[in-house]
Design a protein around this motif. Structure first.
Motif, PDB file in Angstrom:
ATOM      1  N   ARG A 663       0.834  -1.209   0.000  1.00 27.42           N
ATOM      2  CA  ARG A 663       0.000   0.000   0.000  1.00 27.42           C
ATOM      3  C   ARG A 663       0.871   1.262   0.000  1.00 27.42           C
ATOM      4  O   ARG A 663       0.521   2.266  -0.635  1.00 27.42           O
ATOM      5  N   ALA A 666       1.966   1.770  -3.478  1.00 26.05           N
ATOM      6  CA  ALA A 666       0.848   2.201  -4.308  1.00 26.05           C
ATOM      7  C   ALA A 666       0.480   3.652  -4.043  1.00 26.05           C
ATOM      8  O   ALA A 666       0.165   4.405  -4.967  1.00 26.05           O
ATOM      9  N   VAL A 671      -2.238   5.397  -6.262  1.00 28.20           N
ATOM     10  CA  VAL A 671      -3.146   4.289  -6.587  1.00 28.20           C
ATOM     11  C   VAL A 671      -3.650   3.673  -5.292  1.00 28.20           C
ATOM     12  O   VAL A 671      -2.892   3.489  -4.330  1.00 28.20           O
ATOM     13  N   LEU A 673      -4.891   0.302  -3.679  1.00 23.80           N
ATOM     14  CA  LEU A 673      -4.826  -1.131  -3.965  1.00 23.80           C
ATOM     15  C   LEU A 673      -6.097  -1.827  -3.527  1.00 23.80           C
ATOM     16  O   LEU A 673      -6.762  -1.427  -2.563  1.00 23.80           O
ATOM     17  N   ALA A 693      -5.018  -3.554  -8.858  1.00 21.99           N
ATOM     18  CA  ALA A 693      -5.270  -2.149  -9.153  1.00 21.99           C
ATOM     19  C   ALA A 693      -6.212  -2.069 -10.340  1.00 21.99           C
ATOM     20  O   ALA A 693      -6.278  -2.989 -11.170  1.00 21.99           O
ATOM     21  N   LEU A 732       1.661  -0.232 -11.864  1.00 20.98           N
ATOM     22  CA  LEU A 732       1.118   0.818 -11.009  1.00 20.98           C
ATOM     23  C   LEU A 732       1.071   2.146 -11.754  1.00 20.98           C
ATOM     24  O   LEU A 732       0.129   2.926 -11.601  1.00 20.98           O
TER      25      LEU A 732
END
Length: 841
Positions: A663, A666, A671, A673, A693, A732
């Protein structure tokens, strides 16, 4: 190359007060690497004189021979009486001339001489060896001088014991500096003084009466000069001045003929070889070695010759490795007395060879036979082919002078046709290279000082001198101008790079991820990108796992790791095991880097040209042949994630920490997750999470996280409960909505609402979270799962998930009614989509 300053002054009239340090500074400024300036005779103090041995008395009763000598030193001792000296050497006899240090003298190393009693006698000085005078390393015996030197002569001046020697590390492109001639040219240029070129000799023209020579390989040998000297005195020895110059230059005197060839090589840079004429059979030849041929070289080693070796031959076969070392079968014979007649026998007639050989051929032969010699060092760096005749003439002159020989009129010279190398260069090219305005006059003057012939105005036609084979293109000429003008005069300016677009988004993401993980307490490691099949087996990867399709290297650094990695985990786990074995048990490591995934559809790589820049099409074809190289980030954890202390118990690293690391990565990409349960090697099947994702509305797998399988930790020797996460940064980046925006700091207060929902144990917490988010609407700022509860009061197959919801409006303070309404909408969405029941309702 060792350059005695006294020898150097023969070719350049240096100022009287100029020291070796001064010359060193000039040569360093001109681009030569002068490593040291050795002070010979430093601390040496007389009286040190020539003495004649009058009598020798051998003292008995000692473990080693001890001789009590009477030595005539003339008036050097102030009395004219003989000196009584104890000496342990036995290599001299009555009547020999020796070097005597009298009381009051100080020898190199601070060794003071005084009269003292030893072996029951008073020794009034010392008879010196070469080692004691720092002339050589020979401790075997004392110095025996030729009989012509007068008793009482100052030996310091006679033996040239005080001098300065410059030790120059000659780089491969400056082979001409492996000679006094080459260094003298540099010194003359640096001081702006004229050079007395020792190669400017009157050389007789070639004729048909010289020693017969046949050159079969004109590429390997493009020039061969042969001269003959007869009637040499086999008992003639090298004079002291010649021996001393060789010693100062780092060479050992051997015999007159050998010493003369070495002396001329040091002086002119042209290696030479002297053959005993009586041991030659027929004409001399130059060719490549034939299969099965062998040669015993002067070092006594019998060598099997290679077909590429260039050899010197006579009618009986090879007599020398061309440009490397001569053969023992034609070696100059030492003078020996006939035991019956007493007549002295030795070499009286010699044939002098001065040739020019192909540098590449000589270099390969020397390396093939592991035989680096003074000759090969010069030939492989480039020798002046025009100096061969002068070197042969200089050798002949010295042999005639020092050994009483006669130079035969015959001169053999075989020369392959060649033209001097010419370079065309714009007159302002050195200006543009250096960033200075030298001007045409300076450029022409400096090139002429190097030895070039220069013609032209705006465009110069430069004929390179024969002793500078390293000058091949305009940049070489520009370098000569720049170094002679002084590198220290170049301005210290930074180049102006062209304007660019900065880092790519991929590079920015890579950096953000590294900073985020480091900020979360992880330590970055850098591992080699190599793996072997064994570690893939230890990870428990299935036979059809794509990570087993590795790219194998043609020349791996280690046979145990012949392939490029397809995952970051092997290197990280090896680093964790290594640190754990050294006592660091609480570990959190991360790495970001490339992995290499071959598809099998890559075309063969093209062969690129070496004589010009590849075209854009060729570079594109080369890129197409490369495997896919996605960028990834990975972490491994073991031991405690939070340390225990007075504040309470510690927390061991768990699968949840690995998921949280995903996380963190991300969030650095902007982003959110989606985390779901998964089964993937090498993770524990019940403690493995899939990291997902959204890309264009579709869920894609970007990585995995969790606890490693016990079989994997055992196979790799890792701590129990080791956890890991690996995520693909390129995916990602695809899922990112765009550049990461800075967080907005609101001036309005937050409204926090908690909710506990009871759901079936099979319902994923991520699904409940997604439902709450969709129902809460735009006022929801964050959502956090803070408790999971199971128990009898909930019923079998049920679990309670407690969430904390934070609401905030960007333009006002929320009322309690608005926050409650948003909470109820979120709960309603979770009830509808997951079958959740509000706990306590």
């Amino acid at each position: 190359m060792r350059i005695p300053l006294s020898w150097l002054r023969e070719y350049v009239d240096l100022p009287a007060g100029e020291t070796g340090r001064d010359v060193q500074a000039k040569l360093v400024s001109a681009g030569l690497e002068v490593e040291t300036v050795e002070q010979l005779g430093a601390g040496l103090k007389g009286p040190l004189v020539v003495g004649r041995v009058l009598a020798i008395e051998t003292l008995e009763g000692f473990k080693k021979p001890i001789r009590y000598c009477q030595v005539d030193v003339g008036s050097a001792n102030g009395t004219g009486e003989p000196q009584n000296i104890i000496c342990g050497a036995t290599n001299f006899a009555v009547g020999d001339k020796v070097v005597v240090s009298l009381p009051g003298a100080v020898l190199p190393g601070g060794f003071a001489i005084s009269a003292r009693k030893t072996y029951g006698k008073v020794s009034e000085g010392m008879i010196c060896s070469a080692a004691e005078l720092d002339m050589a390393d020979d401790h075997a015996g004392i110095i025996v001088l030729p009989p012509e030197y007068e008793v009482g002569t100052d030996a310091i001046e006679l033996l040239e014991l005080v001098d300065e020697v410059l030790d120059i590390a000659v780089t491969p492109d400056r082979g001409y500096c492996l000679s006094l001639r080459g260094v003298a040219r540099e010194v003359a240029t640096a001081y702006g003084l004229p050079l007395r070129d020792p190669a400017l000799l009157d050389v007789p023209t070639p004729n048909a009466h010289g020693y017969p020579v046949t050159v079969s390989d004109r590429i390997g040998c493009d020039r061969f000069t042969a001269r003959t000297v007869t009637g040499l005195d086999p008992e003639a020895h090298s004079p002291i001045w010649l021996q001393r110059r060789l010693q100062k230059a780092g060479m050992r005197p051997v015999s007159l003929a050998v010493d003369v060839t070495n002396y001329v090589m040091l002086e002119l840079g042209q290696p030479l070889h002297a053959y005993d004429r009586s041991r030659l059979s027929g004409s001399i030849g130059v060719r490549r070695a034939e299969p099965g041929e062998k040669l015993t070289t002067l070092d006594g080693t019998k060598r099997a010759l290679d077909a590429e070796d260039l050899v010197i031959t006579d009618e009986n076969g090879p007599i020398g490795l061309a440009g490397v070392m001569g053969g023992a079968n034609t070696e100059i014979a030492d003078a020996q007395a006939d035991p019956e007649t007493g007549a002295v026998r030795g070499t009286t007639d010699v044939v002098i060879e001065a040739a020019h050989f192909d540098p590449v051929s000589i270099a390969r032969t020397a390396r093939r036979h592991k035989l680096s010699s003074e000759a090969s060092r010069r030939f492989e760096r480039g020798v002046d082919p025009e100096a061969a005749s002068a070197a042969a003439q200089r050798t002949v002159d010295l042999l005639v002078l020092l050994a009483g020989g006669t130079a035969e009129a015959g001169v053999t010279e075989i020369v392959a046709p060649s033209a001097p190398h010419t370079i065309t260069i714009p007159a302002d090219h050195p200006d543009r290279v250096a960033g200075l305005a030298y001007g045409r006059e300076t450029v022409v003057r400096r090139l002429q000082q190097v030895g070039c012939d220069v013609y032209g105005a705006d465009t110069l036609t430069v004929t390179v001198p024969s002793w500078r084979p390293d000058l091949r293109d305009p940049n070489d000429l520009a370098e000569e101008v720049i170094r002679l003008e002084g590198y220290e005069n170049l301005p210290s300016t930074l180049p102006q790079p062209p304007a660019g677009r900065g880092l790519t988004e991929r590079q920015r993401l890579h950096r953000r991820v590294g900073r985020a993980l480091a900020g979360a307490g992880y330590t970055e490691v850098l591992n080699y990108p190599f793996i072997g099949d064994e570690v893939l087996d230890q990870l428990g990867l299935a036979a059809d796992d794509p990570r087993r399709d590795v790219v194998r290297l043609v020349n791996p650094l280690s046979d145990a790791e012949p392939a490029l990695r397809t995952t970051l985990l092997p290197g990280l786990l090896a680093a964790l095991r290594r640190n754990d074995g050294r006592g660091a048990h609480d570990l959190a490591l991360f790495e970001t880097g490339l992995v290499f995934r071959a598809t099998g559809d890559e075309p063969a790589a093209p062969s690129l040209p070496v004589d010009h820049r590849p075209s854009d099409e060729e570079i594109a074809a080369l890129d197409a042949a490369l495997p896919s190289q996605p960028r990834r980030a990975a972490v491994v954890l073991a031991g405690a994630r939070e340390q225990a202390g007075w504040w309470g118990k510690g927390t061991p690293a768990s699968w949840a920490d690995a998921v949280e690391a995903g996380r963190i990565v991300a969030r650095a990409a902007g982003v959110e997750l989606i985390v779901r349960q998964d089964q993937q090697d090498p993770w524990h099947p019940g403690r493995c999470a899939a990291l997902l994702a959204l890309v264009d509305g579709q869920e894609i797998l970007v990585g995995n996280a969790g606890e490693l399988h016990p079989r994997v930790t055992k196979a790799l020797g890792l701590p129990e409960r080791t956890c890991a996460m690996e995520i693909e940064l390129d995916r990602l980046e695809q899922a990112a909505p765009g550049p990461v925006q800075a967080p907005h700091v609101s001036s309005f207060p937050v409204a926090t609402q908690d909710v506990a929902l009871v759901v079936d144990a099979s319902v994923a917490a991520a699904d409940v979270e997604a439902a709450l988010r969709s129902g809460a609407g735009e006022l929801l700022e964050s959502l956090r799962l803070f408790d999971v509860f199971t128990g009898e009061q909930l019923g079998e197959g049920k679990k309670s998930l407690a969430y904390s919801l934070r609401f905030r409006a960007p333009d006002r303070t929320l009322t309690a009614e608005e926050a409650s309404a948003a909470r109820e909408a979120a709960v309603a969405a979770a009830v509808t989509r997951t079958g959740a029941v509000l706990r306590g309702a």
